[in-house]
Design an enzyme around this catalytic site. Structure first.
Site, PDB file in Angstrom:
ATOM      1  N   SER A  80      37.726  50.670  35.474  1.00  0.00           N
ATOM      2  CA  SER A  80      37.750  49.205  35.561  1.00  0.00           C
ATOM      3  C   SER A  80      37.133  48.728  36.868  1.00  0.00           C
ATOM      4  CB  SER A  80      39.202  48.729  35.492  1.00  0.00           C
ATOM      5  OG  SER A  80      39.985  49.451  36.423  1.00  0.00           O
ATOM      6  N   THR A 117      41.939  45.665  38.009  1.00  0.00           N
ATOM      7  CA  THR A 117      41.052  45.390  39.141  1.00  0.00           C
ATOM      8  C   THR A 117      41.683  46.016  40.375  1.00  0.00           C
ATOM      9  OG1 THR A 117      40.345  43.281  38.204  1.00  0.00           O
ATOM     10  CG2 THR A 117      40.306  43.445  40.602  1.00  0.00           C
ATOM     11  N   THR A 121      35.809  44.797  40.836  1.00  0.00           N
ATOM     12  CA  THR A 121      36.094  45.069  39.426  1.00  0.00           C
ATOM     13  C   THR A 121      34.815  45.188  38.622  1.00  0.00           C
ATOM     14  OG1 THR A 121      37.385  44.291  37.522  1.00  0.00           O
ATOM     15  CG2 THR A 121      36.191  42.624  38.739  1.00  0.00           C
ATOM     16  N   ARG A 153      29.160  37.097  32.207  1.00  0.00           N
ATOM     17  CA  ARG A 153      30.525  36.588  32.444  1.00  0.00           C
ATOM     18  C   ARG A 153      30.976  36.990  33.856  1.00  0.00           C
ATOM     19  NH1 ARG A 153      35.683  39.124  33.875  1.00  0.00           N
ATOM     20  NH2 ARG A 153      37.327  37.832  33.026  1.00  0.00           N
ATOM     21  N   VAL A 154      31.501  36.023  34.596  1.00  0.00           N
ATOM     22  CA  VAL A 154      32.029  36.278  35.934  1.00  0.00           C
ATOM     23  C   VAL A 154      33.528  35.999  35.902  1.00  0.00           C
ATOM     24  CG1 VAL A 154      31.996  35.511  38.340  1.00  0.00           C
ATOM     25  CG2 VAL A 154      29.848  35.729  37.073  1.00  0.00           C
ATOM     26  N   GLY A 155      34.320  36.958  36.373  1.00  0.00           N
ATOM     27  CA  GLY A 155      35.769  36.775  36.391  1.00  0.00           C
ATOM     28  C   GLY A 155      36.226  36.095  37.670  1.00  0.00           C
ATOM     29  N   ASP A 156      37.520  36.222  37.938  1.00  0.00           N
ATOM     30  CA  ASP A 156      38.091  35.594  39.135  1.00  0.00           C
ATOM     31  C   ASP A 156      37.810  36.394  40.408  1.00  0.00           C
ATOM     32  OD1 ASP A 156      39.771  37.646  38.009  1.00  0.00           O
ATOM     33  OD2 ASP A 156      41.331  37.041  39.428  1.00  0.00           O
ATOM     34  N   THR A 213      44.999  40.333  39.962  1.00  0.00           N
ATOM     35  CA  THR A 213      44.446  41.231  38.946  1.00  0.00           C
ATOM     36  C   THR A 213      44.940  40.782  37.579  1.00  0.00           C
ATOM     37  OG1 THR A 213      44.370  43.528  38.152  1.00  0.00           O
ATOM     38  CG2 THR A 213      46.354  42.880  39.332  1.00  0.00           C
ATOM     39  N   GLY A 214      44.083  40.921  36.582  1.00  0.00           N
ATOM     40  CA  GLY A 214      44.471  40.494  35.250  1.00  0.00           C
ATOM     41  C   GLY A 214      43.351  39.725  34.584  1.00  0.00           C
ATOM     42  N   GLY A 255      40.925  37.265  34.295  1.00  0.00           N
ATOM     43  CA  GLY A 255      40.220  36.340  35.195  1.00  0.00           C
ATOM     44  C   GLY A 255      39.844  35.034  34.539  1.00  0.00           C
TER      45      GLY A 255
END
Ligand code: GLY
Length: 323
Positions: free
Chosen positions: A79, A183, A201, A211-214, A234-235, A237
């Site tokens: 991950s 993450t 991550t 796609r961009v996460g948090d 973490t989780g 996003g």
């Protein structure tokens, strides 16, 4: 359990955790030594490396960066970094950010491909540019210009998993819904009031390209302010970005909450704003500029194990759970 009871329960559980951590915290405050707090099992070797780097005389930023490099380089951590599961087209796209609580400045990269250590590229953005966030091809070319070597990030195992996913006629995609991943988030203090937050991550497996996460977003995956403390998350996003998770926790701390209570308060806010979020994958960690720590998970399905390094002791602990 109604919401009033739940609030008392959370306060009690968080209070008990804070009390248990309290003696430890009091000793750390006296010793004034460094503290490192990271997400998941892979956070333990990351913390150990961060402590080793810090003890060698390097800065807290160096320690957090080098600590996060450990899971980035580990092909078995699927991950983060090398061996991270790819997007739906089979490309590994990495997100990372590092924030310095003294300068109140961050460096971040998003959708970075073919570079194993996105946290180190984020560090270069922080140290070598006036920018904060670089994305996609520009981030990749910036990495090459600052000395990073392009690499294939798919391992035989991650390629196999992607091919298996592609072969499923009824496969889950993010055009419809979300799934699970982890993450590395790390926060730390030097024991003298300086804090740093870092996060790295490969994001959600099979995500839609781009796609961009948090994780690389300042205030979401990372936030650090020497006046208060630092947080990371973490989780999911796509859910957490909408709550600016890390800055919200630090702001709760600025209003007087302990890191543990601030983590619980943020999760409660996310749950109260939409009851569906109680089932969400939302986990957070925080540290104060005095070295007090907190960690919490929204529910027991996605319960965060977090790693704590303090006074030479390296531990893996279970976070408080709200639902
Ligand atoms: N929390 C990492 C991500 O959603 O990409």
């Amino acid at each position: 359990m109604d919401s009033v009871d739940r609030r008392s329960f959370i306060k009690t559980v968080a209070g008990a955790a804070a009390l248990a951590a309290g003696d430890f915290d009091a000793r750390a405050a006296e010793s004034g030594g460094p503290v490192f707090l990271s997400t998941w099992e892979h956070g333990k070797p990351a913390n150990d490396r961060a402590a080793e780097v810090f003890k060698s005389g390097a800065s807290l930023l160096d320690a957090i960066e080098k600590g996060i490099n450990v899971p980035e380089n580990d092909p078995n951590v699927m991950s983060v970094g090398y061996g991270g599961l790819p997007n739906e087209e089979g490309m590994v796209e990495l997100d990372a950010a590092i924030m310095d609580g003294t300068r109140h400045r961050a460096g971040a990269v998003a959708s970075l491909h073919n570079i194993k250590n996105p946290i180190s590229v984020a560090r270069q953005v922080l140290e070598k540019t006036k920018h904060t966030t670089m994305a996609g091809e520009g981030a990749f070319r910036f990495a090459l210009r600052t000395g990073f070597k392009p690499e294939q990030l798919l391992t035989p195992e991650s390629l196999k998993r992607w091919l298996e996913w592609k072969a499923k006629p009824e496969r889950e995609t993010f055009w419809l819904s979300a799934s699970n991943h982890d993450t590395i988030g790390m926060v730390g203090t030097d024991g003298r009031g300086h804090v740093v937050s870092g996060c790295s991550t490969s994001g959600l497996a099979w995500k839609i390209p781009g796609r961009v996460g948090d994780s690389p977003l300042v205030g979401c995956g990372v936030y650090a302010d020497d006046n208060v403390g630092a947080a990371s998350a973490t989780g999911d996003g796509d859910l957490m970005t909408n709550y600016c998770t890390s800055i919200s926790i630090v702001h709760y701390m600025a209003r007087g909450m302990s890191p543990q209570d601030a983590c619980a308060a943020l999760l409660q806010h996310v749950a109260d704003s939409d009851p569906a979020n109680r089932a969400g994958f939302v986990c957070v960690i925080a540290i104060s500029n005095k070295g007090e720590v907190g960690a919490a998970s929204m529910n027991s399905k996605f319960r965060l194990k977090y790693a704590l390094w303090r006074d030479g002791q390296s531990q893996l602990l279970d976070s408080v759970v709200l639902y």
